[in-house]
Write a protein that holds these residues in place. Structure first.
Motif, short mmCIF file in Angstrom:
data_model
loop_
_atom_site.label_atom_id
_atom_site.label_comp_id
_atom_site.label_asym_id
_atom_site.label_seq_id
_atom_site.Cartn_x
_atom_site.Cartn_y
_atom_site.Cartn_z
N THR A 10 52.25 105.44 33.79
CA THR A 10 51.97 105.88 32.42
C THR A 10 51.78 104.61 31.59
OG1 THR A 10 54.27 105.85 31.68
CG2 THR A 10 53.46 107.91 32.70
N ILE A 11 51.25 104.76 30.37
CA ILE A 11 51.04 103.60 29.51
C ILE A 11 52.35 102.86 29.24
CG2 ILE A 11 50.38 102.86 27.17
CD1 ILE A 11 47.96 103.50 28.76
N THR A 37 44.46 97.55 37.09
CA THR A 37 44.67 98.61 36.11
C THR A 37 44.03 99.93 36.49
OG1 THR A 37 42.67 98.00 34.89
CG2 THR A 37 44.74 96.95 34.20
N HIS A 39 40.66 102.36 36.23
CA HIS A 39 39.62 102.50 35.21
C HIS A 39 40.01 103.43 34.08
CE1 HIS A 39 37.26 100.88 38.59
NE2 HIS A 39 36.61 100.28 37.62
N GLY A 40 41.30 103.66 33.88
CA GLY A 40 41.74 104.60 32.85
C GLY A 40 42.23 103.93 31.59
N LYS A 41 43.22 104.55 30.95
CA LYS A 41 43.74 104.10 29.66
C LYS A 41 44.36 102.71 29.73
CE LYS A 41 42.98 107.57 26.91
NZ LYS A 41 42.15 107.42 25.73
N ILE A 42 45.01 102.38 30.83
CA ILE A 42 45.66 101.07 30.94
C ILE A 42 44.61 99.97 30.85
CG2 ILE A 42 47.04 99.57 32.41
CD1 ILE A 42 48.36 102.15 33.51
N LYS A 43 43.44 100.20 31.44
CA LYS A 43 42.37 99.21 31.36
C LYS A 43 41.96 98.97 29.91
CE LYS A 43 37.65 98.20 32.71
NZ LYS A 43 36.45 98.66 33.35
N GLU A 44 41.97 100.01 29.10
CA GLU A 44 41.61 99.88 27.69
C GLU A 44 42.70 99.16 26.89
OE1 GLU A 44 40.84 103.79 26.17
OE2 GLU A 44 39.48 104.28 27.81
N GLU A 45 43.96 99.35 27.27
CA GLU A 45 45.08 98.79 26.52
C GLU A 45 45.38 97.33 26.88
OE1 GLU A 45 47.03 100.15 24.11
OE2 GLU A 45 45.70 101.88 24.10
#
Length: 77
Positions: A10-11, A37, A39-45
């Motif tokens: 999770t984040i 990471t 390709h999901g939210k963690i990559k963005e954060e």
């Protein structure tokens, strides 16, 4: 070079694991760390986490793997 895989966390869990791994690698004298990471939210954060870190000098995609980053540390003084 140190490596941490955050894929599937999770984040909040990922941030905690990332923070601990980065700090530990820096204290051990590593120059770089690979962070997987996915390709999901963690990559963005992750780039935002790096901006707030006193240990990270540079954050770039670990091409050709776009689901991972290569982080470069500041030198220890």
């Amino acid at each position: 070079m140190a490596k941490i895989d955050l894929h599937g966390y999770t984040i909040h869990e990922a941030w905690t694991e990332w923070k601990n791994a980065v700090q530990s690698a820096w204290w051990q004298g590593e120059k770089k760390i690979i962070v997987v990471t996915g390709h999901g939210k963690i990559k963005e954060e992750l780039p935002r986490w790096c901006l707030g870190s006193p240990y990270i000098r540079n954050c770039e995609l670990n091409l050709p793997n776009t689901g991972a980053y290569k982080l470069t540390f500041f030198k220890r003084k």
